[in-house]
Scaffold this active site. Structure first.
Site, short mmCIF file in Angstrom:
data_model
loop_
_atom_site.label_atom_id
_atom_site.label_comp_id
_atom_site.label_asym_id
_atom_site.label_seq_id
_atom_site.Cartn_x
_atom_site.Cartn_y
_atom_site.Cartn_z
N SER A 28 -0.95 4.49 -6.45
CA SER A 28 -0.30 3.21 -6.14
C SER A 28 0.53 2.74 -7.33
O SER A 28 0.27 3.11 -8.48
CB SER A 28 -1.34 2.14 -5.80
OG SER A 28 -0.72 0.86 -5.73
N HIS A 29 1.52 1.90 -7.04
CA HIS A 29 2.31 1.27 -8.09
C HIS A 29 1.48 0.30 -8.92
O HIS A 29 1.86 -0.05 -10.04
CB HIS A 29 3.49 0.50 -7.49
CG HIS A 29 4.65 1.35 -7.11
ND1 HIS A 29 4.56 2.41 -6.23
CD2 HIS A 29 5.95 1.32 -7.50
CE1 HIS A 29 5.75 2.97 -6.10
NE2 HIS A 29 6.60 2.33 -6.87
N VAL A 30 0.39 -0.19 -8.35
CA VAL A 30 -0.40 -1.25 -8.99
C VAL A 30 -1.76 -0.69 -9.41
O VAL A 30 -2.49 -0.16 -8.57
CB VAL A 30 -0.61 -2.43 -8.01
CG1 VAL A 30 -1.35 -3.57 -8.67
CG2 VAL A 30 0.74 -2.90 -7.45
#
Lengths: 194, 122
Positions: free
Chosen positions: B9-11
């Site tokens: 994920s980007h986060v």
């Protein structure tokens, strides 16, 4: 024929253009993206110039490979894998050729393979494609660059963050096409490349 | 042959949080994750993804991701990986949850993939 020294000058000039225009690139990325293209690219280009500075004796393939690895590991957004793959493919091709248009053909093929975009998808491919052709034809100029980059404005995005917006993105310029324009502007402004 | 799951994920918090949900239904499946850039900003890192592959003890991996550039970094990491990694363009949570549930139940990879098909959204 591209030499490692001239390639360094080109890439360092590209880094300078990105740094000068990072706010502008992030501004372009704000209405149709995630507002990070300028900062992501600038961070990657700092890593690129540091990597090249640390290794003064690289051959042409080595210059492109070091550039690719810096961008792949430091950018974080889509432009990292895209520019990284472009430079990695140039590194592979540079083992057999120092012909700039041939190297750029490999770069464009890499960008298309990695991102899966075609001409007309409102991505950097819309800038890369005519500009690589212009290096083959000997017609690269600032006007040709400006036209290629602006060609993304009327398009509906099919790839990337802008694709979520669909037709709402019409009229906005693709930030990846804009940074690609700087890569080719840096070529124009670096003596000995063309 | 063992199968593991990798979440990208980007986060960082999304990548770390989803395995908590998956472990509830798949206590015996190795689940590793890669979230954010090297500096833990929003984005993805090929190096972190490669580490998530290496840390996973399974022989073969099923990878799930959130958005576009995560896929590109995943593909680059897959090209350099020393074990097979299958990449799925499903909705992240639903796809990974489906795979975790089925793998825990010993379902074969072709049957897992059949059930992932309707969850493909990108």
């Amino acid at each position: 024929m591209l030499t490692p020294e001239i390639a360094r000058l080109w890439l360092n000039h590209f880094a300078a253009l990105i740094d000068d225009n990072k706010a502008h690139l992030s501004d372009l990325d704000t209405p149709i993206g995630d507002a990070d293209h300028g900062n992501n690219m600038a961070r990657g280009m700092v890593a690129l110039t540091e990597a090249l500075q640390a290794k003064p004796d690289l051959d042409l393939a080595g210059v492109f490979k070091a550039s690719a690895m810096a961008l792949i590991s430091k950018v974080g957004g889509a432009s990292g894998p895209l520019y990284g793959t472009a430079f990695l493919e140039m590194a592979k091709t540079a083992k057999n050729s120092a012909d700039l248009p041939t190297l750029l053909d490999a770069a464009l093929a890499g960008v298309i393979k990695r991102g899966g975009a075609e001409v007309g998808d409102k991505t950097m491919v819309d800038a890369w494609t005519p500009l690589v052709k212009a290096t083959h034809d000997g017609t690269l100029s600032q006007a040709v660059i400006d036209e290629a980059v602006a060609s993304t404005e009327p398009l509906v995005a099919k790839k990337g963050r802008a694709a979520y917006l669909g037709e709402r993105g019409i009229g906005h310029r693709d930030p990846g096409a804009e940074s690609t324009g700087y890569l080719f502007k840096a070529l124009l402004e670096t003596e000995g490349t063309l | 042959m063992t199968y593991g799951i990798v979440i990208v994920s980007h986060v960082p918090e999304i990548a770390a949080g989803l395995p908590k949900l998956l472990t509830q239904v798949a206590a015996h499946i190795d689940i590793t994750h890669a979230g954010g850039t090297d500096d833990n900003d929003i984005g993805t890192s090929m190096l972190k993804i490669s580490s998530a592959f290496d840390e996973n003890t399974a022989d073969e991996l099923l990878a799930f991701y959130d958005l576009g550039s995560a896929k590109m970094n995943l593909e680059m990491a897959i090209e350099m990986a020393d074990k097979p990694v299958h990449l799925y363009n499903t909705a992240l949570i639903e796809g990974a949850y489906t795979a975790a549930t089925l793998l825990e139940a010993g379902v074969s990879l072709p049957d897992v993939e059949k059930q992932l098909k309707p969850l493909v959204i990108k």
